[in-house]
Design an enzyme around this catalytic site. Structure first.
Site, mmCIF file in Angstrom:
data_model
loop_
_atom_site.group_PDB
_atom_site.id
_atom_site.type_symbol
_atom_site.label_atom_id
_atom_site.label_comp_id
_atom_site.label_asym_id
_atom_site.label_seq_id
_atom_site.Cartn_x
_atom_site.Cartn_y
_atom_site.Cartn_z
ATOM 1 N N HIS A 1 0.822 -1.205 0.000
ATOM 2 C CA HIS A 1 0.000 0.000 0.000
ATOM 3 C C HIS A 1 0.858 1.258 0.000
ATOM 4 O O HIS A 1 0.637 2.196 -0.784
ATOM 5 C CB HIS A 1 -0.887 -0.032 1.241
ATOM 6 C CG HIS A 1 -2.136 0.738 1.054
ATOM 7 N ND1 HIS A 1 -3.200 0.268 0.324
ATOM 8 C CD2 HIS A 1 -2.484 1.985 1.470
ATOM 9 C CE1 HIS A 1 -4.137 1.179 0.301
ATOM 10 N NE2 HIS A 1 -3.730 2.239 0.995
ATOM 11 N N ARG B 1 8.330 -19.248 -11.324
ATOM 12 C CA ARG B 1 8.308 -19.092 -12.777
ATOM 13 C C ARG B 1 9.206 -20.157 -13.376
ATOM 14 O O ARG B 1 10.270 -20.439 -12.836
ATOM 15 C CB ARG B 1 8.798 -17.700 -13.168
ATOM 16 C CG ARG B 1 7.732 -16.648 -12.888
ATOM 17 C CD ARG B 1 8.240 -15.271 -12.985
ATOM 18 N NE ARG B 1 9.129 -14.971 -11.872
ATOM 19 C CZ ARG B 1 9.376 -13.746 -11.438
ATOM 20 N NH1 ARG B 1 8.805 -12.719 -12.028
ATOM 21 N NH2 ARG B 1 10.194 -13.539 -10.451
HETATM 22 P P1 ADP Z 1 3.153 -15.043 -14.343
HETATM 23 O O1 ADP Z 1 2.574 -13.811 -13.830
HETATM 24 O O2 ADP Z 1 4.625 -15.095 -14.356
HETATM 25 O O3 ADP Z 1 2.522 -15.547 -15.554
HETATM 26 P P2 ADP Z 1 1.825 -17.222 -13.154
HETATM 27 O O4 ADP Z 1 1.669 -17.586 -11.748
HETATM 28 O O5 ADP Z 1 0.622 -16.876 -13.925
HETATM 29 O O6 ADP Z 1 2.848 -16.046 -13.177
HETATM 30 O O7 ADP Z 1 2.566 -18.395 -13.893
HETATM 31 C C1 ADP Z 1 3.664 -19.014 -13.322
HETATM 32 C C2 ADP Z 1 4.536 -19.644 -14.361
HETATM 33 O O8 ADP Z 1 3.853 -20.667 -15.000
HETATM 34 C C3 ADP Z 1 4.910 -18.714 -15.493
HETATM 35 O O9 ADP Z 1 6.067 -17.998 -15.166
HETATM 36 C C4 ADP Z 1 5.157 -19.664 -16.651
HETATM 37 O O10 ADP Z 1 6.445 -20.117 -16.626
HETATM 38 C C5 ADP Z 1 4.225 -20.806 -16.372
HETATM 39 N N1 ADP Z 1 3.004 -20.703 -17.173
HETATM 40 C C6 ADP Z 1 1.790 -20.219 -16.802
HETATM 41 N N2 ADP Z 1 0.863 -20.347 -17.794
HETATM 42 C C7 ADP Z 1 1.510 -20.922 -18.829
HETATM 43 C C8 ADP Z 1 1.119 -21.305 -20.162
HETATM 44 N N3 ADP Z 1 -0.143 -21.136 -20.609
HETATM 45 N N4 ADP Z 1 2.060 -21.852 -20.980
HETATM 46 C C9 ADP Z 1 3.316 -22.030 -20.540
HETATM 47 N N5 ADP Z 1 3.765 -21.684 -19.301
HETATM 48 C C10 ADP Z 1 2.861 -21.134 -18.453
#
Ligand code: ADP
Length: 598
Positions: free
Chosen positions: A377, A540
């Site tokens: 915040h 990630r």
């Molecule tokens: P971000 O904001 O980094 O997308 P998320 O929590 O949504 O964080 O996703 C975590 C990780 O999952 C991403 O960094 C990526 O590596 C993997 N990821 C998410 N969705 C997909 C997708 N549709 N295809 C490939 N990798 C994905």
């Protein structure tokens, strides 16, 4: 005297009685036969002697009758027997048993059995009652002459009282009775001695075994002989040693268990099948304020928190029960309770529960959540200012290439930070339960269609085909803003991790009481070892790439929290190079409310 001794003596005494009794009976019978025979032989001799003194013709000559009577009376006086002379027709001619003048009145004796036998075979004898003298007599009658071929002249009959036999037998009986009494007494004495000797080892054995059974395991049998007794002693002593070893081991085991339980920081309580406490370590007693005697009592009797009793009971239906219970004994505490049945295999003997004090953990958790929320915040205001001014300066610096490049970098990073802070705030609100969801019946098809519609331009721009497949479904229970956020995150990821020319399919269907929404791309995919972790915060797969794409690593963790909060679940299937499929499900509304007003 032991009961066993009495039994042995009884059996022996009975044996003596039977043997002596049978012997006496047989002896008496033999003796009676011999005595009777002796008496009869004697009588026969006497009869023969008398027959010699009687002139054979005297049986016919009536005039000599008084002489004959005198002869038989004289013979009777000498021998004590009764003599009778009978003629060939069966008439009595002299009888020492009656007075001389009464002889003529005697009935005919031809029908007397001994007389009949003597007439036929030369000799006859009987023991029977005499009507003449009114008592039982032994009779012997001989034929004169004795040879049955010669013509019969008469019969000489001798009789004595049969109680002569009884007198002889009576004497024998007295001897036998004395023998029985002496034999019986000796049998009792002998059997007593025998039982004392044969029972001594058994009594000793009984005493030792009894002591062992009562728990005095130091007692031993001291028989060292090489026979069966020695073997029994060795076996019993070995058994006693084994029992003592097992008891010692059990005691040591119990002490070890007690030592472990009392040094544990976790509380442990075990109850048996009937719900009675069998164990409560010091830590459990302190955590739940159990004072005084607890062993053998039920949980409600010693613990003031009904949730704990309820959790113990739930083990029967749920198997393993995990509960977080707030107790306020001395101070307020949060206990994490794990309860399960024991033993793990076989019929259940009871329930055991382990209590962890998580008060501190939860307090730190709350502090962390507050800190993240407050920090986010606080960071937001200066960041908005930086972003605003950098953008303004960027516009102003049009033409000055270097400056506008630097300002661009500032703006991009500030935007990244801003979205990070937004995600952090969202997460901390969900976690602390601050962002209360408004769960209502919504029409999932309409909602999905609207959200996907908003994303269409972005996909078009990226050159990715977006396809929607909406089946007709029942309304579901959800917060429409949360569904918006979930779907936005999944669609953003699909766009972010797909290459131009690929496609993304969004579909909706109703399965097993749930509405399932899936977002499937043909993008880069996720390695299988990362699949489990992508819902964690800041996780990630390829941090550098993700960061470059403006991701925060918080999107999926927000998705998971929101789906769970609405009573649903989320899962992922993916293959590197082929694409990913994220599916989340929400419960169908069963109240039958028409969602069209939403
Ligand atoms: P971000 O904001 O980094 O997308 P998320 O929590 O949504 O964080 O996703 C975590 C990780 O999952 C991403 O960094 C990526 O590596 C993997 N990821 C998410 N969705 C997909 C997708 N549709 N295809 C490939 N990798 C994905």
């Amino acid at each position: 005297m032991t009961r066993f001794q009495l039994k042995i003596m009884g059996v022996l005494a009975l044996l003596v009685l039977v043997v002596v009794g049978t012997t006496s009976l047989l002896a008496e019978r033999g003796l009676r036969a011999r005595t009777t025979e002796n008496i009869q032989t004697g009588l026969e001799h006497e009869a023969r002697l008398l027959a010699l003194s009687v002139d054979p013709e005297a049986f016919d000559r009536k005039g000599d009758r008084p002489g004959l009577q005198r002869l038989v009376e004289a013979a009777s006086k000498e021998t004590g027997a009764r003599f009778t002379l009978i003629d060939a027709g069966g008439r009595v001619i002299a009888d020492s048993g009656v007075a001389g003048d009464a002889v003529a009145t005697l009935p005919n004796h031809a029908d007397r059995p001994e007389v009949i036998a003597a007439m036929k075979e030369g000799r006859g004898s009987r023991i029977r009652h005499s009507d003449t003298v009114k008592r039982s007599l032994v009779y012997v009658a001989i034929r004169v002459p004795e040879d049955p071929v010669e013509p019969l002249e008469g019969i000489v009959r001798v009789a004595v009282r049969s109680d002569r036999i009884d007198a002889a037998i009576g004497q024998l009986r007295r001897v036998l009775l004395t023998a029985v009494i002496v034999g019986f007494a000796m049998a009792l004495g002998l059997s007593y001695l025998l039982s004392v000797f044969s029972l001594r080892p058994i009594i000793e054995l009984r005493d030792v075994v009894r002591e062992l059974a009562e728990g005095r395991l130091g007692r031993r049998l001291r028989w060292t002989s090489k026979d069966e007794r020695g073997e029994i002693a060795a076996s019993i002593n070995r058994m006693a040693r084994q029992i003592r070893d097992a008891a010692d081991e059990a005691t040591r085991e119990k002490e070890r268990l007690e030592a472990v339980l009392s040094s544990m920081v976790e509380g442990v309580i075990a109850v048996d099948e009937a719900g009675r406490i069998v164990l409560a370590n010091p830590r459990a007693r302190e955590m739940l304020s159990i004072w005084g005697r607890f062993s053998g009592r039920t949980l409600p009797e010693v613990i003031r928190f009904p949730e704990i009793d309820e959790a113990f009971r739930s083990v029967a239906s749920e198997g393993i029960v995990v509960r977080e219970i707030e107790v306020s004994a001395e101070k307020k505490r949060i206990l994490l309770m794990h309860a399960s049945g024991f033993p793990k295999h076989g019929p259940r003997a009871g329930t055991v529960a382990v209590f962890h004090d998580v008060t501190e953990l939860r307090r730190v958790d709350a502090i962390r959540r507050d800190f993240v929320a407050n920090a986010s915040h606080e960071l937001r205001t200066p960041l908005t200012a930086i972003l605003g001014f950098a953008e303004t300066l960027g516009h102003a610096a049009d033409g000055e290439e270097d400056l506008s490049k630097h300002l661009d970098i500032i703006v991009r990073n500030a935007q990244r930070m801003s979205s990070l802070i937004d995600d952090l705030l969202t997460l901390s609100r969900i976690e602390s339960g601050l962002s209360s969801l408004e769960i209502r019946a919504v029409d999932p098809a309409r909602l999905v269609e609207t959200i996907v519609g908003d994303f269409a331009p972005r996909f078009e721009q990226a050159g990715i085909g977006l396809h929607v497949h909406l089946a007709k479904t029942s309304p579901c229970l959800a917060d429409h803003r949360a569904v918006e956020q979930i779907l936005s995150n999944l669609l953003s990821n699909a766009a972010r991790y797909s290459n131009p020319g690929s496609r993304v399919d969004v579909s909706l269907e109703e399965i097993e009481g749930f509405i399932e929404v899936s977002v499937e791309d043909t993008g880069i995919g996720i390695p299988s070892q990362d699949l489990e972790r992508i819902f964690e915060r800041f996780y990630r797969v390829d941090a550098a790439r993700s960061r470059a794409l403006g991701s925060t690593g918080l999107g999926l963790s927000i998705v998971k929290h929101l789906v769970n909060a609405m009573g649903g679940s989320v899962r992922v299937e993916s293959e590197v190079g082929r694409g990913s499929r994220f599916v989340f499900r929400l419960p169908v509304d069963r109240s039958g409310v028409d969602p069209s007003g939403d």
